[in-house]
Design an enzyme around this catalytic site. Sequence first.
Site, PDB file in Angstrom:
ATOM      1  N   CYS A 247       0.858  -1.186   0.000  1.00  0.00           N
ATOM      2  CA  CYS A 247       0.000   0.000   0.000  1.00  0.00           C
ATOM      3  C   CYS A 247       0.883   1.220   0.000  1.00  0.00           C
ATOM      4  O   CYS A 247       1.627   1.458  -0.930  1.00  0.00           O
ATOM      5  CB  CYS A 247      -0.974  -0.035   1.162  1.00  0.00           C
ATOM      6  SG  CYS A 247      -0.191  -0.144   2.772  1.00  0.00           S
ATOM      7  N   ARG A 252      -2.180  -0.729   5.493  1.00  0.00           N
ATOM      8  CA  ARG A 252      -3.399  -1.249   4.875  1.00  0.00           C
ATOM      9  C   ARG A 252      -3.149  -2.648   4.300  1.00  0.00           C
ATOM     10  O   ARG A 252      -4.014  -3.516   4.316  1.00  0.00           O
ATOM     11  CB  ARG A 252      -3.874  -0.301   3.760  1.00  0.00           C
ATOM     12  CG  ARG A 252      -4.552   0.946   4.268  1.00  0.00           C
ATOM     13  CD  ARG A 252      -4.877   1.901   3.139  1.00  0.00           C
ATOM     14  NE  ARG A 252      -3.699   2.592   2.631  1.00  0.00           N
ATOM     15  CZ  ARG A 252      -3.699   3.444   1.618  1.00  0.00           C
ATOM     16  NH1 ARG A 252      -4.828   3.698   0.976  1.00  0.00           N
ATOM     17  NH2 ARG A 252      -2.602   4.055   1.231  1.00  0.00           N
TER      18      ARG A 252
END
Lengths: 296, 156
Positions: A247, A252
């Site tokens: 990410c 994430r």
Amino acid sequence: MPVPFDPDAQLVSYAHPERLVTTQWLGDHLDAPGLVVVESDEDVLLYDTGHIPGSVKIDWHLDLNDSVTRDYVDGERFAALMSAAGISRDTTIVVYGDKFNWWAAYALWVFSLFGHPDVRLLDGGRAAWVGEGRPMTREVPSPTPVGYPVVERDDTVLRAFKDDVLAHLGKPLIDVRSPGEYSGELLHMPDYPQEGAMRGGHIPGAASVPWAQAAAEDGRFRSRDELEHIYLESAGLSPDDDVVAYCRIGERSSHTWFVLTYLLGFEKVRNYDGSWTEWGNAVRVPVVQGTEPGSI
Amino acid sequence: MSTTADTSGLPAAFAEIAQDFIAASKRERLDLLLEFSDELPELPHRFTDDRDSLEQVDECQSPVFLTVEVGTGDAAPVHLFFDAPAEAPTTRGFAGILHAGLDGLSADEVLAVPDDAPMRLGLAEAVSPLRLRGMVGMLSRIKRQVRLRSAAAATR
């Protein structure tokens, strides 16, 4: 003695249901010997405004990252952190946090680099607990420090570095950022301008599956069927694939790593924590712009 | 850890806050920040009905909005208004410090606040330098709004 697993029917269809607990189970086991609840949030003060009774705070910025080198803490610092939190090597850890467990999954991934045997995620995270009106407190526990062994961090199995990703090009990659970051329209995540990059786009061949697709409206993970539809049918991944997820700074993609590994049973998923803040600033690495994965 | 705040150029109320933070331990600095978060005044109704009039602080990781009113006369007192959710206590804390340290000062006094004032609270080690950038962004937006509104008042 290990704390028993949550046998809840809504978890059993996942590949590794022992890695999740429901709010009901946690409510029933808060006093269980050998269990420590850890809150890990984006906001460093959120725990202090109220938290699950008995839980301890572990902050991704201040506790898990080295403050000088861009890396995680070493075995000695990790042992000191765990020990101060009252966690020993045979403790069952349940992690929860804000934003669909985004940072909680990141903490869980770092704990896994140190091979902590039993670490689970609270399905639905902080929002689910609060939403059900379950108890919260501002009282900060004072755990009795316990001995946690100094374990060398193993970066070879769950973590990918830039050179690993260069060698991986052509094999499955999954980009979990927002569509605008993937296509290259945005040089940073919406609302996160301070973590930008010199170039926008994605790593050649990466499939775009924004991480939050794995969460249902109530913040809990989607069902196994729904997740298979997203990651297997739509994104074209297979559980025996060698997958790298990335990410912006690796938080994430920790969430997606958790989904692929523990909910769908993928055998080999690595998280590239350098992610776009490294790749998008690196000199002469290949970049693809636009909505198609592209190739090298 | 330094125990003396660099208060040069800071308005009196802000300097006092800086001294409190610097004198505190890292743990106590978080507690103090939480107090400012808890005590941030609610957004008045005249703004809650018209949120479009508020400016979003993009430097913050959480949705926070602010607006500024500049009074008339020589004193031209500045009033600050913030809107930040309870789920973002760090951001609320930053807003609370700026409110307590700057609200009621004259426009000239606000514009004279050093841009590095948020760095003088010893918060970098308590919340991390990256997070502190949100407060720097708030201060620069406050000053920009004060400048705009003062100029508008002068041409009326």
